[in-house]
Design an enzyme around this catalytic site. Sequence first.
Site, PDB file in Angstrom:
ATOM      1  N   SER A  91       0.727  -1.304   0.064  1.00 18.21           N
ATOM      2  CA  SER A  91      -0.096   0.076  -0.022  1.00 18.21           C
ATOM      3  C   SER A  91       0.791   1.329   0.006  1.00 18.21           C
ATOM      4  CB  SER A  91      -1.040   0.052   1.194  1.00 18.21           C
ATOM      5  OG  SER A  91      -2.077  -0.990   1.080  1.00 18.21           O
ATOM      6  N   LYS A  94       0.127   3.710  -2.976  1.00 22.17           N
ATOM      7  CA  LYS A  94      -1.013   4.770  -2.746  1.00 22.17           C
ATOM      8  C   LYS A  94      -0.529   6.039  -2.468  1.00 22.17           C
ATOM      9  CE  LYS A  94      -4.462   1.619  -0.505  1.00 22.17           C
ATOM     10  NZ  LYS A  94      -4.165   0.496  -0.333  1.00 22.17           N
ATOM     11  N   SER A 149      -6.102   2.883   4.814  1.00 20.00           N
ATOM     12  CA  SER A 149      -5.606   2.064   3.528  1.00 20.00           C
ATOM     13  C   SER A 149      -6.765   1.532   2.710  1.00 20.00           C
ATOM     14  CB  SER A 149      -4.560   1.113   4.019  1.00 20.00           C
ATOM     15  OG  SER A 149      -3.707   1.038   2.789  1.00 20.00           O
TER      16      SER A 149
END
Length: 433
Positions: A91, A94, A149
């Site tokens: 993640s 991101k 997340s």
Amino acid sequence: MQRSHHVRGTAAAGAVAVLVLAAATPAAVAQDAAAVVGGERLGRSAVQVAPLAGAPALPAELTGRSWLIADATTGDVLAARNAHVPLPPASTLKMLFADTVLPKLDRSLEHKVTPAELAELGAGSSLVGIKENLPYRVEDLWRGVFLSSGNDAVHVLAHMNGGLPQTVAQMQARALALQARDTHVVTPEGYDQEGQVSSAYDLTLFARAGLRNKDFRAYCSTRTARFPGGVDKTTGQRTAFDIANTDKLLGRYQGLIGVKNGYTTGAGATFTGAAERGGRTLLVTVMHPESQSKVYDEAASLLDWGFAAAGRVEPVGHLVEEPVASASAAAEAPATGVVPHAIRQADHVLGPAGWTTLALCGVLALWAAGRARTRRAHPRPAAAEAVPVPLAFTRSGATASGGSTAVGGRGRRRTARAVRTAVLSARRRLHQR
């Protein structure tokens, strides 16, 4: 079968690129393969540090397969290990998604979520808890991305940005503009996908670029927030619930600003953080330590070392600066003519350097064709043009193996088909100008 499937998906750009590739010299390919963004020492596998008199020793227990610590202001890389090794990012990708999409959407805009926007989320996804057929403000969605997340929040924002394929293509273009050559984007949320990789160096670039946006900085530094829930069946009123940032250093490490943590079964733990003390801001990235819990301990120990080493080490490399022209273009409009993630593991035919050149040639060919048509239609004095930095496609990514940001197989196939359609559509629009 899988390789030919992916190669066909790039035919729109590849047909032109192969013609240009045929003329590429071996010397040019070798020179491209040898280039190391940020300095030659960052391409080495051993720990890189250049201590001066009185410099503190690096932390003894650093198990991360790749890590880097740098001064956010000067760009000096203070120490690193395997800074450019491509690894699954989880993640932390991101950050690139936010840096790409956040400037394009008004934070106060309210959007009603459709079932289709959540349809491609697979079992195991990390979710903030978005409900279908209810409105959400963009700023709430971004809190869902940074704090929880939430892959559901990522997918909704990506659809608002024009869809998953367009967003992936824009993220790859953004990485290209930042000279993040180790990054290969397959999904916007960072799930373990074959070929989806980044590096400690690239993730640090994404954090540095994102923190220059005040909204990005505000979201990643938020510890808790209220998030819109469903509708209470008794009262008919909209509910809300608390969400907390999953970054375990935020609020616990002195001066920590953010930025993003991640974990999947393929990537292990990943973390990029920024901290400020005494007017000095440091950036640290740690990828794939021996255990998930160690990612925070190792990041904190590197930050401690970095603050103590101020003025006592020579830089071993530098974080490259984004060209002003590309920064302005990214803020104004989505990039076009970028070959997205369909080029995968055909390096057994061309080799890594050959695929790098192929990707570059495809981008250059489409870009040059578009520029030529535009100039014929609207003549103007010649101006200097920035040449795109080559993309380095790699075969070292993880295969889909579940994890906290999973995406379903059928959804991935639909996304792959949509990406190919987007590339072909871009090609047709280019010829229609």
